[in-house]
Design a protein around this motif. Structure first.
Motif, mmCIF file in Angstrom:
data_model
loop_
_atom_site.group_PDB
_atom_site.id
_atom_site.type_symbol
_atom_site.label_atom_id
_atom_site.label_comp_id
_atom_site.label_asym_id
_atom_site.label_seq_id
_atom_site.Cartn_x
_atom_site.Cartn_y
_atom_site.Cartn_z
ATOM 1 N N THR A 278 0.826 -1.204 0.000
ATOM 2 C CA THR A 278 0.000 0.000 0.000
ATOM 3 C C THR A 278 0.868 1.265 0.000
ATOM 4 O OG1 THR A 278 -1.567 -1.284 1.271
ATOM 5 C CG2 THR A 278 -1.983 1.066 1.111
ATOM 6 N N GLU A 279 1.929 1.257 0.784
ATOM 7 C CA GLU A 279 2.825 2.408 0.798
ATOM 8 C C GLU A 279 3.408 2.634 -0.589
ATOM 9 O OE1 GLU A 279 5.794 2.058 3.827
ATOM 10 O OE2 GLU A 279 4.332 1.992 5.448
ATOM 11 N N GLY A 280 3.755 1.533 -1.244
ATOM 12 C CA GLY A 280 4.328 1.637 -2.584
ATOM 13 C C GLY A 280 3.349 2.247 -3.577
ATOM 14 N N ILE A 281 2.097 1.756 -3.576
ATOM 15 C CA ILE A 281 1.117 2.237 -4.554
ATOM 16 C C ILE A 281 0.819 3.723 -4.373
ATOM 17 C CG2 ILE A 281 -1.309 2.066 -5.245
ATOM 18 C CD1 ILE A 281 -1.085 -0.927 -4.624
ATOM 19 N N PHE A 282 0.697 4.136 -3.117
ATOM 20 C CA PHE A 282 0.284 5.521 -2.871
ATOM 21 C C PHE A 282 1.477 6.442 -2.636
ATOM 22 C CE2 PHE A 282 -3.523 3.123 -2.098
ATOM 23 C CZ PHE A 282 -4.500 3.912 -2.676
ATOM 24 N N GLY A 283 2.658 5.945 -2.863
ATOM 25 C CA GLY A 283 3.847 6.784 -2.755
ATOM 26 C C GLY A 283 4.103 7.309 -1.360
ATOM 27 N N LEU A 284 3.763 6.509 -0.359
ATOM 28 C CA LEU A 284 3.989 6.936 1.016
ATOM 29 C C LEU A 284 5.368 6.458 1.479
ATOM 30 C CD1 LEU A 284 0.498 5.856 2.356
ATOM 31 C CD2 LEU A 284 1.273 8.217 2.068
ATOM 32 N N SER A 285 6.157 7.364 2.024
ATOM 33 C CA SER A 285 7.507 6.972 2.445
ATOM 34 C C SER A 285 7.499 6.483 3.888
ATOM 35 C CB SER A 285 8.469 8.143 2.313
ATOM 36 O OG SER A 285 8.221 8.811 1.102
ATOM 37 N N GLY A 286 6.796 5.396 4.129
ATOM 38 C CA GLY A 286 6.715 4.841 5.477
ATOM 39 C C GLY A 286 7.795 3.800 5.710
ATOM 40 N N LEU A 287 7.666 3.105 6.821
ATOM 41 C CA LEU A 287 8.672 2.114 7.197
ATOM 42 C C LEU A 287 8.747 0.970 6.188
ATOM 43 C CD1 LEU A 287 8.074 1.802 11.049
ATOM 44 C CD2 LEU A 287 9.973 2.903 9.877
ATOM 45 N N GLY A 288 7.604 0.629 5.599
ATOM 46 C CA GLY A 288 7.577 -0.475 4.642
ATOM 47 C C GLY A 288 8.461 -0.192 3.443
ATOM 48 N N ARG A 289 8.267 0.979 2.843
ATOM 49 C CA ARG A 289 9.066 1.317 1.672
ATOM 50 C C ARG A 289 10.524 1.499 2.037
ATOM 51 N NH1 ARG A 289 7.182 6.248 -1.527
ATOM 52 N NH2 ARG A 289 8.471 5.767 -3.317
ATOM 53 N N LEU A 290 10.748 2.067 3.204
ATOM 54 C CA LEU A 290 12.116 2.262 3.682
ATOM 55 C C LEU A 290 12.857 0.928 3.738
ATOM 56 C CD1 LEU A 290 13.965 4.514 4.879
ATOM 57 C CD2 LEU A 290 13.164 3.776 7.135
ATOM 58 N N SER A 291 12.194 -0.100 4.314
ATOM 59 C CA SER A 291 12.861 -1.405 4.434
ATOM 60 C C SER A 291 13.107 -2.008 3.063
ATOM 61 C CB SER A 291 12.028 -2.397 5.240
ATOM 62 O OG SER A 291 11.234 -1.759 6.165
ATOM 63 N N VAL A 292 12.093 -1.951 2.200
ATOM 64 C CA VAL A 292 12.244 -2.578 0.885
ATOM 65 C C VAL A 292 13.409 -1.940 0.136
ATOM 66 C CG1 VAL A 292 11.164 -2.891 -1.358
ATOM 67 C CG2 VAL A 292 9.849 -3.255 0.704
#
Lengths: 336, 344
Positions: A278-292
């Motif tokens: 979800t973070e990826g789709i909506f371009g949110l720079s949360g912990l999920g995208r940070l880890s990936v």
């Protein structure tokens, strides 16, 4: 007050376990990274790579000491802060220094966490209210139209993965009706300063996540309410002369929703570690995208380590909170 | 003169996929204040179903109920079968109460017993929660629970089986109901606790002048407390008589069989306990004749296959003693005497 004492003792004992568990998890992460056949010192090396440069890199990254020593430095950093060879300094609590981004990890986390928290909390509230109310409505109208309609919702919600529902929402709702400027998708707005901006950013991602969870919770609530309704103590409540409304609100829901506390707590804790898709789709720079990003692109050990530790800490702490909450809900648990 | 509760031609059926289950068929009985009526029968004979209908506790969407059940209040009789659900609801707990077989599952596990009793009281009394708890303590004391100040705040799982049933009784009686329906109140309890609970009910009945309907399959329990007995079989009442008549002059072969299957001190040594052969009938397709015919040892003694073809009526065989059997009283007595001498 004896019970209160016992509860405090129980909580402090559980907190101690939690601490020990976190230490073990952090050691495990260090060893896993040591075993991996990738060398960050070599990755940070340019084309003219000589053993000398690799060695210097290794020293710079702090990888020239034993794994346990690396781990110990990390733990020390949490309490005392750390100074790095290049002159970078991260005050306590330091989660390390990202040589990729030339930033202290603590600062990076502090930036990403509010985004993940907004997403998780918003979704959590949405799916709980939607899932529980739909479940209750379905149970009360068992076999009728509303029940069947809700079962369609459950089917769609559980079978539609977030990477499809999310993209559909972005394409057909957000962009088509021009609700959010595509360039501003995923912008962070502080909810206390700019609640409307925050809502614009987070409403749809939260809804995407909530859709998937709400379906599960609808099904769960429905079956629990139906099951509880046939319990003997509900018949007793009816025999007392209570109205159906009171029976549902006070007697049925209390027993039917207690198990939901457990799964809701754990689902929420899981999301706090980051909702990658979800973070990826909506371009949110949360912990999920940070880890990936840290895992797949930059191989940024301090970041991977910190996000993994945070995610596991959320799960462990939430487990503790759920257990304590359960003691308040169920008197049988309180006794033992 | 009409009695407090008069059930007239009450039938309860459940439509299912396999057919209509006729769980209670043309049931009539009555019970007056201060009186105990025992309804006896094996599982599935319709005894609980009938009384749940009186309480209005069946799911109306899944149950068909016909007949009447009048409760004669000072303000006039109310037929609880045809009365609006809201009216019946407001009689539950106040005019009529019910206690159930398994007091563990019948109490809400998440609320303290004081809370649950106070809730029942609060429905029909205006008062604070504190007043409700004070009343709950009174009731718990009345039903013989020691140390009420502490126990009122405890939860059902902290009570023993007998104590839980006392809590149920306290909750059922908190609004001084005139009718108490006790659905197998002692079945889940130890024998010693059973008699304590029965004594308690008997004492409370005298104190509050209640009508009690005791649903049970245990004739020992019946003998201890009942004034009158209805024996049910296959959804019908097969015998309805005073306690003495039922025990000393049963006029229906099923009742005879039930009595022979319990140990009796006065006949010890002279006879073996006998069991009734066969299974209770399915309530979906009841036989055209007498429901008990396939298991009845005397069916062949009735002329013309009557037991197979015609269901006997519930006739008044002697004064105020009703039984459903094609055999006349004299015939049955002759057959029983023959059996007795045969056994010797």
């Amino acid at each position: 007050m004896k019970g209160c004492d016992r509860l405090l003792k129980y909580i402090s004992r559980r907190l101690l376990y939690t601490l020990v568990l976190m230490l073990i998890v952090s050691i495990a992460i260090y060893f896993i990274f040591d075993w991996l056949p990738i060398d960050p010192a070599r990755l940070n090396c340019t084309k003219q790579c000589t053993p000398d440069i690799i060695e210097a890199n290794r020293h710079r990254l702090g990888l020239d000491v034993s794994v346990m020593e690396q781990w110990w430095r990390f733990i020390q950093g949490l309490f005392h802060g750390r100074v790095y060879t290049q002159g970078a300094e991260c005050p306590a609590p330091s989660f390390g220094y990202s040589f990729n981004r030339h930033e202290c990890v603590t600062g990076i986390l502090a930036e990403a966490f509010p985004i993940t928290l907004s997403l998780a909390l918003g979704a959590f509230i949405m799916w709980l209210s939607l899932g529980i109310s739909l479940g209750v409505i379905a149970a009360k109208n068992k076999g009728k139209f509303l029940d069947k309609a809700s079962s369609v919702f459950v089917l769609v919600g559980t079978s539609l993965p977030t990477f499809i529902s999310g993209i559909l929402i972005v394409l057909f709702v957000v962009l088509k009706f021009n609700i959010v400027n595509p360039l501003e998708l995923g912008d962070w707005h502080n909810p206390f300063i700019d609640p409307v901006g925050w809502l614009k950013t987070f409403f749809f991602p939260c809804a995407t996540l909530a859709l998937a969870y709400a379906a599960t919770y609808t099904r769960f609530t429905r079956s629990n309410v139906i099951e509880t309704s046939s319990e003997d103590f509900i018949r007793t409540a009816r025999a007392k002369g209570l109205s159906e409304k009171v029976i549902l609100r006070k007697h049925t829901l209390r027993a039917a929703l207690a198990p939901i506390v457990t799964i809701a707590g754990l689902d929420f804790a899981g999301l706090l570690g980051g909702a990658i898709i979800t973070e990826g789709i909506f371009g949110l720079s949360g912990l999920g995208r940070l880890s990936v990003k840290a895992v797949t692109e930059t191989y940024d050990l301090p970041i991977i380590l910190s996000t993994t530790l945070l995610a596991s800490a959320f799960v462990v702490v939430m487990n503790l909170i759920v257990d304590i909450a359960y003691a308040f809900i169920d008197p049988r648990v309180r006794q033992s | 003169m009409s009695k407090f509760l008069e059930v007239k031609n009450l039938s309860v059926s459940f439509p299912t996929e396999d057919g209509v289950v006729l769980a209670a068929n043309d049931i009539s009985y009555s019970v007056d204040l201060g009186e105990t009526l025992a309804i006896v029968g094996e599982s599935g004979s319709g005894k609980s179903v009938t009384n749940l209908a009186v309480m209005g506790l069946h799911n109306p969407q899944r149950t068909q109920i016909t007949g009447q059940a009048f409760i004669n209040l000072e303000s006039g009789p109310v037929d609880v079968i045809s009365a609006p659900t809201e009216v019946v609801r407001r009689m539950r707990g106040k005019t009529m109460s019910m206690i159930f077989q398994d007091p563990m599952s019948a109490l809400h596990p998440y609320y303290s017993v004081g809370d649950q009793i106070a809730e029942a009281w609060g429905l029909y009394n205006s008062g604070s929660k504190r007043d409700g708890f004070a009343r709950a303590k009174e009731m718990l004391d009345l039903v013989g629970i020691p140390d009420v100040d502490k126990r009122v705040n405890e939860f059902p799982h902290q009570f023993s089986g007998g104590m839980r049933q006392r809590v149920m009784i306290a909750m059922a009686l908190v609004n001084n109901p005139s009718l108490l329906i006790a659905d197998e109140p002692t079945t889940a309890l130890d024998v010693t606790v059973q008699s304590q609970i029965l004594q308690l009910l008997g004492g409370l009945q005298k104190e509050f002048n209640m009508a009690i309907i005791l649903i049970t399959h245990d004739l020992g329990v019946v003998a201890e407390v009942a004034d009158r007995v209805c024996v049910m079989y296959g959804g019908r009442i097969v015998e309805n008589a005073s306690i003495d008549e039922t025990f000393y002059n049963p006029l229906q072969p099923y009742t005879v069989g039930l009595l022979n299957s319990i140990p009796r001190v006065d006949k010890l040594g002279s006879h073996r306990l006998s069991a009734i052969p066969g299974q209770p009938p399915s309530l979906i397709n009841l036989p055209r004749g007498c429901a008990f015919e396939p298991r009845c040892q005397f069916a062949s003694s009735v002329a013309g296959n009557l037991c197979k073809t015609t269901n006997p009526n519930l006739d008044e065989k002697s004064t105020d003693h009703f039984a459903r059997c094609h055999l006349s009283t004299t015939q049955l007595h002759q057959l029983l005497a023959k059996n007795e001498s045969g056994a010797k």
